[in-house]
Design a protein around this motif. Structure first.
Motif, PDB file in Angstrom:
ATOM      1  N   VAL A 129       1.411  -6.630  -6.163  1.00 23.53           N
ATOM      2  CA  VAL A 129       0.729  -5.782  -6.069  1.00 23.53           C
ATOM      3  C   VAL A 129       0.404  -4.737  -5.610  1.00 23.53           C
ATOM      4  N   ARG A 130       0.436  -3.312  -6.248  1.00 22.55           N
ATOM      5  CA  ARG A 130       1.005  -1.978  -5.233  1.00 22.55           C
ATOM      6  C   ARG A 130      -0.655  -1.339  -5.624  1.00 22.55           C
ATOM      7  N   PHE A 131      -1.091  -1.263  -4.062  1.00 25.16           N
ATOM      8  CA  PHE A 131      -2.716  -0.005  -4.223  1.00 25.16           C
ATOM      9  C   PHE A 131      -2.107   1.343  -4.044  1.00 25.16           C
ATOM     10  N   VAL A 132      -2.543   2.101  -4.535  1.00 19.35           N
ATOM     11  CA  VAL A 132      -1.901   3.421  -4.166  1.00 19.35           C
ATOM     12  C   VAL A 132      -3.015   4.425  -3.935  1.00 19.35           C
ATOM     13  N   LEU A 133      -2.857   4.413  -2.993  1.00 19.40           N
ATOM     14  CA  LEU A 133      -4.370   5.448  -2.384  1.00 19.40           C
ATOM     15  C   LEU A 133      -4.457   6.699  -2.248  1.00 19.40           C
ATOM     16  N   LEU A 138       0.939  -9.698 -21.129  1.00 19.34           N
ATOM     17  CA  LEU A 138       1.817  -8.314 -21.168  1.00 19.34           C
ATOM     18  C   LEU A 138       3.152  -8.519 -20.716  1.00 19.34           C
ATOM     19  N   GLY A 139       3.260  -9.753 -19.476  1.00 15.87           N
ATOM     20  CA  GLY A 139       4.951  -9.995 -18.906  1.00 15.87           C
ATOM     21  C   GLY A 139       5.500  -9.147 -17.772  1.00 15.87           C
ATOM     22  N   ALA A 140       4.403  -8.463 -17.518  1.00 17.08           N
ATOM     23  CA  ALA A 140       4.331  -6.974 -16.005  1.00 17.08           C
ATOM     24  C   ALA A 140       4.320  -7.975 -14.885  1.00 17.08           C
ATOM     25  N   ARG A 141       5.471  -7.450 -14.146  1.00 17.72           N
ATOM     26  CA  ARG A 141       5.717  -7.800 -12.809  1.00 17.72           C
ATOM     27  C   ARG A 141       5.398  -7.158 -11.707  1.00 17.72           C
ATOM     28  N   THR A 142       4.936  -6.143 -11.674  1.00 17.84           N
ATOM     29  CA  THR A 142       4.677  -5.044 -10.646  1.00 17.84           C
ATOM     30  C   THR A 142       3.531  -4.023 -11.135  1.00 17.84           C
ATOM     31  N   VAL A 143       2.186  -3.953 -10.674  1.00 20.55           N
ATOM     32  CA  VAL A 143       1.100  -3.356 -11.132  1.00 20.55           C
ATOM     33  C   VAL A 143       0.349  -2.600  -9.897  1.00 20.55           C
ATOM     34  N   ALA A 144      -0.092  -0.992 -10.180  1.00 22.71           N
ATOM     35  CA  ALA A 144       0.372  -0.134  -9.433  1.00 22.71           C
ATOM     36  C   ALA A 144      -1.970   0.015  -9.594  1.00 22.71           C
ATOM     37  N   PHE A 145      -2.393  -0.168  -8.515  1.00 22.43           N
ATOM     38  CA  PHE A 145      -3.205  -0.143  -8.888  1.00 22.43           C
ATOM     39  C   PHE A 145      -4.244   0.890  -7.666  1.00 22.43           C
ATOM     40  N   PRO A 146      -4.772   2.140  -8.485  1.00 19.40           N
ATOM     41  CA  PRO A 146      -6.101   2.959  -7.739  1.00 19.40           C
ATOM     42  C   PRO A 146      -6.739   1.826  -7.168  1.00 19.40           C
ATOM     43  N   ALA A 147      -7.910   2.653  -5.868  1.00 23.72           N
ATOM     44  CA  ALA A 147      -9.439   2.204  -5.168  1.00 23.72           C
ATOM     45  C   ALA A 147     -10.311   2.280  -7.001  1.00 23.72           C
ATOM     46  N   LEU A 182       0.826  -1.240  -0.013  1.00 22.33           N
ATOM     47  CA  LEU A 182       0.368  -0.188  -0.029  1.00 22.33           C
ATOM     48  C   LEU A 182       0.311   1.562  -0.056  1.00 22.33           C
ATOM     49  N   VAL A 183       0.053   2.147  -0.610  1.00 20.17           N
ATOM     50  CA  VAL A 183       0.742   3.655  -0.687  1.00 20.17           C
ATOM     51  C   VAL A 183       0.147   4.363  -0.800  1.00 20.17           C
ATOM     52  N   LYS A 184       0.180   5.514   0.040  1.00 19.55           N
ATOM     53  CA  LYS A 184      -0.306   6.672  -0.007  1.00 19.55           C
ATOM     54  C   LYS A 184       0.601   7.936  -0.804  1.00 19.55           C
ATOM     55  N   GLY A 185      -0.964   8.622  -1.904  1.00 19.58           N
ATOM     56  CA  GLY A 185       0.067   8.853  -2.740  1.00 19.58           C
ATOM     57  C   GLY A 185      -0.769   9.198  -4.394  1.00 19.58           C
ATOM     58  N   ASP A 186      -0.335   9.638  -4.679  1.00 15.38           N
ATOM     59  CA  ASP A 186      -0.103   9.834  -6.870  1.00 15.38           C
ATOM     60  C   ASP A 186       0.321   8.527  -8.188  1.00 15.38           C
TER      61      ASP A 186
END
Length: 169
Positions: free
Chosen positions: A151-155, A111-120, A6-10
């Motif tokens: 999976v990084r949730f960017v909140l 795509l072969g992506a290993r890191t994915v950033a999701f919003p809510a 989890l990350v708080k930010g943009d």
């Protein structure tokens, strides 16, 4: 097993293989996360979205589906656009929201992506209550078979961050 962080930010400031856009069905930009991704990513994203509309998605992208484009000037290789459902107190649309996460991870795997950033997804202007949106997001990511390593949730704010943190052990 996929790590969930989890990350708080943009979200437009994240470095990831793929950044997920909570898009509208037109794929042509809008408000919230969608507008921010199009603004920061530059015209290449809109150009590819227009090409998708001219070919496979003439009527737009259906709710719960996902499709990828370039990430333009974002610090990512791809943007995965997914269309979340609008919240309705009269109709349970939870499966459509879960599908956004599953479909985005399926596209990431292609795509072969290993890191994915999701919003809510759907928790902004589409009105989904943040606690329920967080539950559906985390449960779906945990239950989805994927080669994505993180999976990084960017909140965007503290309230959303706390709702997602409450879903993690």
């Amino acid at each position: 097993m996929t790590a969930i962080t989890l990350v708080k930010g943009d979200i437009t400031r994240q470095s990831a293989d793929a950044i997920v856009n909570a898009a509208n069905s037109s794929l042509l930009g809008g408000g919230g996360v969608d507008g921010a991704i199009h603004r920061r990513g530059g015209p290449a994203i809109l150009e590819e979205c227009r090409a998708l509309r001219a070919s496979r998605y003439g009527k737009g992208l259906r709710t719960g589906r996902a499709v990828a484009t370039t990430a333009g000037e974002l610090d990512a290789r791809w943007v995965i656009h997914t269309v979340g459902p609008r919240f309705s107190p009269q109709e349970d649309r939870s499966e459509l929201l879960a599908s956004c996460y599953r479909e985005s991870l399926r596209v990431a795997d292609e795509l072969g992506a290993r890191t994915v950033a999701f919003p809510a997804v759907s928790a902004g202007i589409y009105g989904w209550p943040i606690d329920d949106a967080a539950r559906i997001a985390v449960e779906t990511v945990r239950a989805t078979e994927t080669a994505v390593e993180e999976v990084r949730f960017v909140l965007f704010d503290e309230r959303a961050y706390e709702a997602f943190a409450a879903q993690l052990p």
